[in-house]
Design a protein around this motif. Structure first.
Motif, PDB file in Angstrom:
ATOM      1  N   THR A  44      -9.843  -3.951 -12.874  1.00  7.88           N
ATOM      2  CA  THR A  44      -9.254  -2.620 -12.746  1.00  7.88           C
ATOM      3  C   THR A  44      -9.412  -2.145 -11.317  1.00  7.88           C
ATOM      4  O   THR A  44     -10.526  -2.122 -10.782  1.00  7.88           O
ATOM      5  CB  THR A  44      -9.924  -1.617 -13.707  1.00  7.88           C
ATOM      6  OG1 THR A  44      -9.751  -2.071 -15.053  1.00  7.88           O
ATOM      7  CG2 THR A  44      -9.288  -0.234 -13.569  1.00  7.88           C
ATOM      8  N   TYR A  45      -8.303  -1.776 -10.706  1.00  5.29           N
ATOM      9  CA  TYR A  45      -8.341  -1.277  -9.326  1.00  5.29           C
ATOM     10  C   TYR A  45      -8.560   0.222  -9.330  1.00  5.29           C
ATOM     11  O   TYR A  45      -7.863   0.968 -10.028  1.00  5.29           O
ATOM     12  CB  TYR A  45      -7.041  -1.608  -8.603  1.00  5.29           C
ATOM     13  CG  TYR A  45      -6.947  -0.959  -7.232  1.00  5.29           C
ATOM     14  CD1 TYR A  45      -7.625  -1.495  -6.142  1.00  5.29           C
ATOM     15  CD2 TYR A  45      -6.220   0.213  -7.036  1.00  5.29           C
ATOM     16  CE1 TYR A  45      -7.571  -0.896  -4.893  1.00  5.29           C
ATOM     17  CE2 TYR A  45      -6.148   0.814  -5.788  1.00  5.29           C
ATOM     18  CZ  TYR A  45      -6.834   0.256  -4.720  1.00  5.29           C
ATOM     19  OH  TYR A  45      -6.773   0.859  -3.491  1.00  5.29           O
ATOM     20  N   GLU A  46      -9.515   0.663  -8.556  1.00  7.79           N
ATOM     21  CA  GLU A  46      -9.769   2.091  -8.369  1.00  7.79           C
ATOM     22  C   GLU A  46      -9.966   2.324  -6.884  1.00  7.79           C
ATOM     23  O   GLU A  46     -11.017   1.996  -6.326  1.00  7.79           O
ATOM     24  CB  GLU A  46     -11.002   2.534  -9.157  1.00  7.79           C
ATOM     25  CG  GLU A  46     -10.842   2.418 -10.678  1.00  7.79           C
ATOM     26  CD  GLU A  46     -12.093   2.835 -11.422  1.00  7.79           C
ATOM     27  OE1 GLU A  46     -13.098   3.127 -10.750  1.00  7.79           O
ATOM     28  OE2 GLU A  46     -12.071   2.859 -12.667  1.00  7.79           O
ATOM     29  N   ASN A  87       0.098  -6.147 -10.844  1.00  5.36           N
ATOM     30  CA  ASN A  87      -1.151  -5.820 -11.532  1.00  5.36           C
ATOM     31  C   ASN A  87      -2.183  -5.286 -10.550  1.00  5.36           C
ATOM     32  O   ASN A  87      -1.917  -5.099  -9.360  1.00  5.36           O
ATOM     33  CB  ASN A  87      -1.686  -7.040 -12.295  1.00  5.36           C
ATOM     34  CG  ASN A  87      -1.968  -8.234 -11.390  1.00  5.36           C
ATOM     35  OD1 ASN A  87      -2.095  -8.103 -10.173  1.00  5.36           O
ATOM     36  ND2 ASN A  87      -2.069  -9.420 -11.986  1.00  5.36           N
ATOM     37  N   ASP A  88      -3.392  -5.034 -11.046  1.00  3.17           N
ATOM     38  CA  ASP A  88      -4.420  -4.418 -10.204  1.00  3.17           C
ATOM     39  C   ASP A  88      -4.935  -5.356  -9.122  1.00  3.17           C
ATOM     40  O   ASP A  88      -5.445  -4.906  -8.093  1.00  3.17           O
ATOM     41  CB  ASP A  88      -5.591  -3.915 -11.069  1.00  3.17           C
ATOM     42  CG  ASP A  88      -5.260  -2.582 -11.736  1.00  3.17           C
ATOM     43  OD1 ASP A  88      -4.078  -2.184 -11.683  1.00  3.17           O
ATOM     44  OD2 ASP A  88      -6.157  -1.944 -12.299  1.00  3.17           O
ATOM     45  N   TYR A  89      -4.788  -6.661  -9.316  1.00  2.00           N
ATOM     46  CA  TYR A  89      -5.160  -7.605  -8.251  1.00  2.00           C
ATOM     47  C   TYR A  89      -4.252  -7.419  -7.043  1.00  2.00           C
ATOM     48  O   TYR A  89      -4.707  -7.470  -5.897  1.00  2.00           O
ATOM     49  CB  TYR A  89      -5.052  -9.051  -8.756  1.00  2.00           C
ATOM     50  CG  TYR A  89      -6.224  -9.516  -9.571  1.00  2.00           C
ATOM     51  CD1 TYR A  89      -7.433  -9.868  -8.962  1.00  2.00           C
ATOM     52  CD2 TYR A  89      -6.137  -9.612 -10.959  1.00  2.00           C
ATOM     53  CE1 TYR A  89      -8.516 -10.300  -9.718  1.00  2.00           C
ATOM     54  CE2 TYR A  89      -7.217 -10.041 -11.718  1.00  2.00           C
ATOM     55  CZ  TYR A  89      -8.409 -10.387 -11.088  1.00  2.00           C
ATOM     56  OH  TYR A  89      -9.484 -10.814 -11.836  1.00  2.00           O
ATOM     57  N   LYS A  91      -2.661  -4.648  -6.277  1.00  2.00           N
ATOM     58  CA  LYS A  91      -3.014  -3.352  -5.681  1.00  2.00           C
ATOM     59  C   LYS A  91      -4.258  -3.499  -4.790  1.00  2.00           C
ATOM     60  O   LYS A  91      -4.327  -2.910  -3.708  1.00  2.00           O
ATOM     61  CB  LYS A  91      -3.256  -2.310  -6.772  1.00  2.00           C
ATOM     62  CG  LYS A  91      -2.002  -1.947  -7.548  1.00  2.00           C
ATOM     63  CD  LYS A  91      -2.306  -0.956  -8.665  1.00  2.00           C
ATOM     64  CE  LYS A  91      -1.040  -0.628  -9.466  1.00  2.00           C
ATOM     65  NZ  LYS A  91      -1.331   0.291 -10.583  1.00  2.00           N
ATOM     66  N   LYS A  92      -5.203  -4.307  -5.243  1.00  2.00           N
ATOM     67  CA  LYS A  92      -6.394  -4.559  -4.431  1.00  2.00           C
ATOM     68  C   LYS A  92      -6.011  -5.289  -3.146  1.00  2.00           C
ATOM     69  O   LYS A  92      -6.537  -4.987  -2.066  1.00  2.00           O
ATOM     70  CB  LYS A  92      -7.396  -5.406  -5.227  1.00  2.00           C
ATOM     71  CG  LYS A  92      -8.669  -5.738  -4.456  1.00  2.00           C
ATOM     72  CD  LYS A  92      -9.593  -6.624  -5.277  1.00  2.00           C
ATOM     73  CE  LYS A  92     -10.853  -6.964  -4.490  1.00  2.00           C
ATOM     74  NZ  LYS A  92     -11.741  -7.886  -5.253  1.00  2.00           N
TER      75      LYS A  92
END
Length: 272
Positions: A44-46, A87-89, A91-92
């Protein structure tokens, strides 16, 4: 693979006479390919960045993940996802580029229109559903969003690697850089002649799909088009730069990322 054989891949543009949908559909049913892509580990990207919406050239809208530069800038890096989707990868990865490329706006495009895969089967179906016309309309819309004075570079992996090169072609005079990780190159020399930028191609020698023969042919085609390409081959397998992939190589991923940063900083004419 012997000379004369063709293998469609997650990153491919279709051969002459075949549509992108058909090319992707063929690959989606390739059990060897799907079996080489284990489902990504949960993440999960935050962090910084936000989802945006912009108009596309087909009269619709699209979404993307954007991290704006802290200073006013017309420099943009378009980040294009693998066959899993935005996906969140990804975004990271976008956030990593934002931190390392000061003065550059980062936009991670969504060529799946909001859908994200969690399994190879789902990824194959999503990739199979992508229509070239829609993907191109999304990219053109993002170019309009960036503005008339935008200087655009692109980077992508696998499916996104092929679309990174297509982005550079669609960007025309706005294009100032293109990095493609193990993506299927454009085979039409006439199209390659229209590139406004050089290309950094990152390939894996153990890759069964985007193999050394594909990389070598791309180098020949770019030479025929009188365009500059830098090919970097790593003794690794397909998707070696993805930390959620079992074929991930920390060493080679770091080397490839360093080469990518050097290339982008030079092409964006960044200081430091």
């Amino acid at each position: 693979m012997s000379v004369g054989q063709t293998k469609t891949t997650c990153c491919s543009r279709p051969t002459v006479g075949a549509g992108a949908t058909e090319a992707f559909a063929m690959l989606a049913t390739n059990e060897d390919f799907s079996g080489g892509h284990d489902a990504p580990l949960p993440y999960t990207y935050e962090g910084q960045g936000e989802m945006i919406e912009f108009k596309t050239t087909d009269g619709q809208t699209a979404k993307a993940f954007e991290i704006k530069s802290n200073v006013r800038s017309d420099k943009y890096l378009f980040v294009i996802h693998e066959w899993w989707g935005l996906n969140d990868y990804i975004k990271k990865e976008a956030a990593t580029f934002a931190n390392e490329l000061k003065g550059v706006n980062i936009i991670a495009l969504d060529l799946y229109d909001g859908q994200v895969a969690g399994t190879p089967d789902e990824a194959g179906k999503l990739m199979q559903a992508v229509k070239s016309e829609r993907a191109e309309a999304i990219i053109k819309g993002a170019l309009l969003h960036a503005g008339p004075n935008a200087k655009v570079s692109s980077v992508g992996w696998c499916f996104g690697g092929g679309w990174s090169l297509q982005t550079a072609l669609l960007a025309g005079p706005k294009a100032v850089g293109c990095v493609m990780y193990y993506g299927m190159p454009e085979k039409d020399v006439a199209k390659l002649k229209t590139l406004n930028t050089d290309v950094l191609g990152i390939f894996a020698t153990q890759d069964k799909w985007i193999n050394p023969e594909v990389a070598a042919q791309f180098q020949k085609d770019m030479a025929a088009a009188k365009e500059k390409v830098t090919i970097k081959n790593y003794d690794a397998d397909h998707a070696f730069a993805n930390p959620s992939n079992p074929k991930y190589s920390k060493e080679f991923a770091a080397q490839a990322h360093a080469a990518t940063l050097d290339y982008l900083r030079k092409n964006f004419k960044l200081k430091g």
